[in-house]
Write a protein that holds these residues in place. Structure first.
Motif, PDB file in Angstrom:
ATOM      1  N   HIS A   1      -2.517  14.160  13.820  1.00 56.44           N
ATOM      2  CA  HIS A   1      -2.240  13.736  12.443  1.00 56.44           C
ATOM      3  C   HIS A   1      -0.798  14.039  12.045  1.00 56.44           C
ATOM      4  O   HIS A   1      -0.528  14.475  10.935  1.00 56.44           O
ATOM      5  N   LYS A   2       0.125  13.809  12.986  1.00 55.00           N
ATOM      6  CA  LYS A   2       1.545  14.016  12.702  1.00 55.00           C
ATOM      7  C   LYS A   2       2.344  12.732  12.831  1.00 55.00           C
ATOM      8  O   LYS A   2       3.314  12.529  12.106  1.00 55.00           O
ATOM      9  N   MET A   3       1.942  11.852  13.776  1.00 55.70           N
ATOM     10  CA  MET A   3       2.718  10.660  14.049  1.00 55.70           C
ATOM     11  C   MET A   3       1.783   9.507  14.407  1.00 55.70           C
ATOM     12  O   MET A   3       0.766   9.703  15.068  1.00 55.70           O
ATOM     13  N   LEU A   4       2.131   8.299  13.927  1.00 55.31           N
ATOM     14  CA  LEU A   4       1.398   7.085  14.282  1.00 55.31           C
ATOM     15  C   LEU A   4       2.255   6.234  15.206  1.00 55.31           C
ATOM     16  O   LEU A   4       3.461   6.081  14.988  1.00 55.31           O
ATOM     17  N   GLU A   5       1.623   5.667  16.219  1.00 54.24           N
ATOM     18  CA  GLU A   5       2.251   4.674  17.082  1.00 54.24           C
ATOM     19  C   GLU A   5       1.525   3.367  16.801  1.00 54.24           C
ATOM     20  O   GLU A   5       0.315   3.268  16.995  1.00 54.24           O
TER      21      GLU A   5
ATOM     22  N   ILE B   1       0.833  -1.203   0.000  1.00 57.90           N
ATOM     23  CA  ILE B   1       0.000   0.000   0.000  1.00 57.90           C
ATOM     24  C   ILE B   1       0.867   1.251   0.000  1.00 57.90           C
ATOM     25  O   ILE B   1       0.693   2.146  -0.812  1.00 57.90           O
ATOM     26  N   LYS B   2       1.823   1.298   0.931  1.00 55.21           N
ATOM     27  CA  LYS B   2       2.693   2.473   1.032  1.00 55.21           C
ATOM     28  C   LYS B   2       3.958   2.085   1.781  1.00 55.21           C
ATOM     29  O   LYS B   2       3.917   1.309   2.721  1.00 55.21           O
ATOM     30  N   THR B   3       5.089   2.648   1.355  1.00 55.80           N
ATOM     31  CA  THR B   3       6.364   2.436   2.027  1.00 55.80           C
ATOM     32  C   THR B   3       6.820   3.756   2.625  1.00 55.80           C
ATOM     33  O   THR B   3       6.820   4.785   1.944  1.00 55.80           O
ATOM     34  N   VAL B   4       7.170   3.729   3.909  1.00 56.80           N
ATOM     35  CA  VAL B   4       7.547   4.946   4.638  1.00 56.80           C
ATOM     36  C   VAL B   4       8.771   4.667   5.502  1.00 56.80           C
ATOM     37  O   VAL B   4       9.164   3.518   5.700  1.00 56.80           O
ATOM     38  N   TRP B   5       9.361   5.730   6.034  1.00 54.44           N
ATOM     39  CA  TRP B   5      10.434   5.600   7.015  1.00 54.44           C
ATOM     40  C   TRP B   5       9.803   5.495   8.386  1.00 54.44           C
ATOM     41  O   TRP B   5       8.833   6.181   8.688  1.00 54.44           O
ATOM     42  N   GLY B   6      10.360   4.620   9.229  1.00 52.23           N
ATOM     43  CA  GLY B   6       9.819   4.454  10.569  1.00 52.23           C
ATOM     44  C   GLY B   6      10.847   3.865  11.506  1.00 52.23           C
ATOM     45  O   GLY B   6      11.974   3.560  11.118  1.00 52.23           O
ATOM     46  N   SER B   7      10.462   3.727  12.761  1.00 52.89           N
ATOM     47  CA  SER B   7      11.300   3.036  13.740  1.00 52.89           C
ATOM     48  C   SER B   7      10.536   1.800  14.187  1.00 52.89           C
ATOM     49  O   SER B   7       9.311   1.809  14.280  1.00 52.89           O
ATOM     50  N   LEU B   8      11.263   0.728  14.456  1.00 49.55           N
ATOM     51  CA  LEU B   8      10.642  -0.531  14.845  1.00 49.55           C
ATOM     52  C   LEU B   8      11.544  -1.188  15.878  1.00 49.55           C
ATOM     53  O   LEU B   8      12.736  -1.385  15.619  1.00 49.55           O
ATOM     54  N   TYR B   9      11.003  -1.453  17.041  1.00 50.48           N
ATOM     55  CA  TYR B   9      11.809  -2.103  18.072  1.00 50.48           C
ATOM     56  C   TYR B   9      10.909  -2.945  18.962  1.00 50.48           C
ATOM     57  O   TYR B   9       9.720  -2.657  19.124  1.00 50.48           O
ATOM     58  N   PRO B  10      11.475  -4.020  19.539  1.00 53.04           N
ATOM     59  CA  PRO B  10      10.677  -4.870  20.426  1.00 53.04           C
ATOM     60  C   PRO B  10      10.328  -4.147  21.716  1.00 53.04           C
ATOM     61  O   PRO B  10      11.121  -3.366  22.229  1.00 53.04           O
TER      62      PRO B  10
ATOM     63  N   ILE C   1      -2.400   4.051  16.690  1.00 55.22           N
ATOM     64  CA  ILE C   1      -2.741   5.204  17.524  1.00 55.22           C
ATOM     65  C   ILE C   1      -2.225   6.477  16.858  1.00 55.22           C
ATOM     66  O   ILE C   1      -1.044   6.568  16.530  1.00 55.22           O
ATOM     67  N   ASP C   2      -3.123   7.425  16.634  1.00 56.12           N
ATOM     68  CA  ASP C   2      -2.747   8.752  16.151  1.00 56.12           C
ATOM     69  C   ASP C   2      -2.313   9.545  17.386  1.00 56.12           C
ATOM     70  O   ASP C   2      -3.148   9.964  18.183  1.00 56.12           O
TER      71      ASP C   2
ATOM     72  N   ARG D   1       5.607   8.685  10.496  1.00 58.19           N
ATOM     73  CA  ARG D   1       4.829   9.900  10.289  1.00 58.19           C
ATOM     74  C   ARG D   1       3.395   9.477   9.993  1.00 58.19           C
ATOM     75  O   ARG D   1       3.133   8.354   9.598  1.00 58.19           O
ATOM     76  N   TYR D   2       2.464  10.389  10.160  1.00 60.28           N
ATOM     77  CA  TYR D   2       1.049  10.075   9.975  1.00 60.28           C
ATOM     78  C   TYR D   2       0.767   9.641   8.538  1.00 60.28           C
ATOM     79  O   TYR D   2       1.183  10.294   7.579  1.00 60.28           O
ATOM     80  N   VAL D   3       0.086   8.518   8.415  1.00 56.03           N
ATOM     81  CA  VAL D   3      -0.388   8.018   7.125  1.00 56.03           C
ATOM     82  C   VAL D   3      -1.878   7.734   7.307  1.00 56.03           C
ATOM     83  O   VAL D   3      -2.251   6.957   8.189  1.00 56.03           O
ATOM     84  N   PRO D   4      -2.753   8.351   6.504  1.00 51.65           N
ATOM     85  CA  PRO D   4      -4.188   8.113   6.690  1.00 51.65           C
ATOM     86  C   PRO D   4      -4.586   6.697   6.268  1.00 51.65           C
ATOM     87  O   PRO D   4      -3.906   6.050   5.473  1.00 51.65           O
ATOM     88  N   ASN D   5      -5.676   6.221   6.829  1.00 53.44           N
ATOM     89  CA  ASN D   5      -6.317   4.953   6.466  1.00 53.44           C
ATOM     90  C   ASN D   5      -5.501   3.712   6.784  1.00 53.44           C
ATOM     91  O   ASN D   5      -5.670   2.678   6.147  1.00 53.44           O
ATOM     92  N   ILE D   6      -4.611   3.769   7.762  1.00 57.72           N
ATOM     93  CA  ILE D   6      -3.910   2.573   8.216  1.00 57.72           C
ATOM     94  C   ILE D   6      -4.805   1.913   9.270  1.00 57.72           C
ATOM     95  O   ILE D   6      -5.239   2.564  10.212  1.00 57.72           O
ATOM     96  N   THR D   7      -5.095   0.616   9.086  1.00 57.86           N
ATOM     97  CA  THR D   7      -6.008  -0.090   9.979  1.00 57.86           C
ATOM     98  C   THR D   7      -5.371  -1.357  10.523  1.00 57.86           C
ATOM     99  O   THR D   7      -4.310  -1.784  10.066  1.00 57.86           O
ATOM    100  N   THR D   8      -6.058  -1.989  11.456  1.00 63.47           N
ATOM    101  CA  THR D   8      -5.576  -3.235  12.040  1.00 63.47           C
ATOM    102  C   THR D   8      -5.800  -4.433  11.123  1.00 63.47           C
ATOM    103  O   THR D   8      -5.380  -5.535  11.453  1.00 63.47           O
ATOM    104  N   ASN D   9      -6.428  -4.240   9.991  1.00 64.09           N
ATOM    105  CA  ASN D   9      -6.603  -5.317   9.014  1.00 64.09           C
ATOM    106  C   ASN D   9      -5.379  -5.443   8.109  1.00 64.09           C
ATOM    107  O   ASN D   9      -5.311  -6.360   7.296  1.00 64.09           O
TER     108      ASN D   9
END
Length: 116
Positions: free
Chosen positions: A97-101, A35-44, A91-92, A67-75
């Motif tokens: 509408h700046k950052m997603l957790e 759907i979309k490729t973005v820069w992010g951080s990922l850690y356990p 979580i917004d 960074r905030y990406v609209p329409n990201i869901t748990t599906n």
């Protein structure tokens, strides 16, 4: 108000979801697509957070910031390199509408992995 620390967004994260496509005989089938490729951080998640999560899930839980990406869901699914993760919650942060957790779990059981 939290601020995004851009230097920590150092991993390429791809959001994936099932879409309907036509196969060679004209039938609609579901296929996992990017759907979309973005820069992010990922850690356990570790320490007390991990033990709280372990009561609910016996899987490795990860926390991802983007960074905030609209329409990201748990599906949807999250992919980093060759590893697929199931999105558990989105979580917004501060509803600005700046950052997603995003909390996600790693696929450790081959039966649960989506087909590519």
């Amino acid at each position: 108000m939290r601020t995004i620390q851009i230097g920590r967004l150092n991993k390429r994260i791809t959001f994936m979801d099932y879409i309907f496509v036509e196969d060679e005989i004209g039938q609609e089938v579901q296929k996992l697509a990017e759907i979309k490729t973005v820069w992010g951080s990922l850690y356990p998640v570790r320490g007390t957070e991990y033990y709280e999560a372990a009561k609910i899930r016996a899987k490795t839980t990860y926390k991802c910031y983007t960074r905030y990406v609209p329409n990201i869901t748990t599906n949807m699914y999250l992919k980093h390199k060759d590893t697929m993760y199931t999105i558990e919650s989105v979580i917004d942060v501060d509803m600005e509408h700046k950052m997603l957790e995003i909390y996600c779990t790693e696929h450790t059981n081959k039966e649960l992995m989506p087909d590519e």
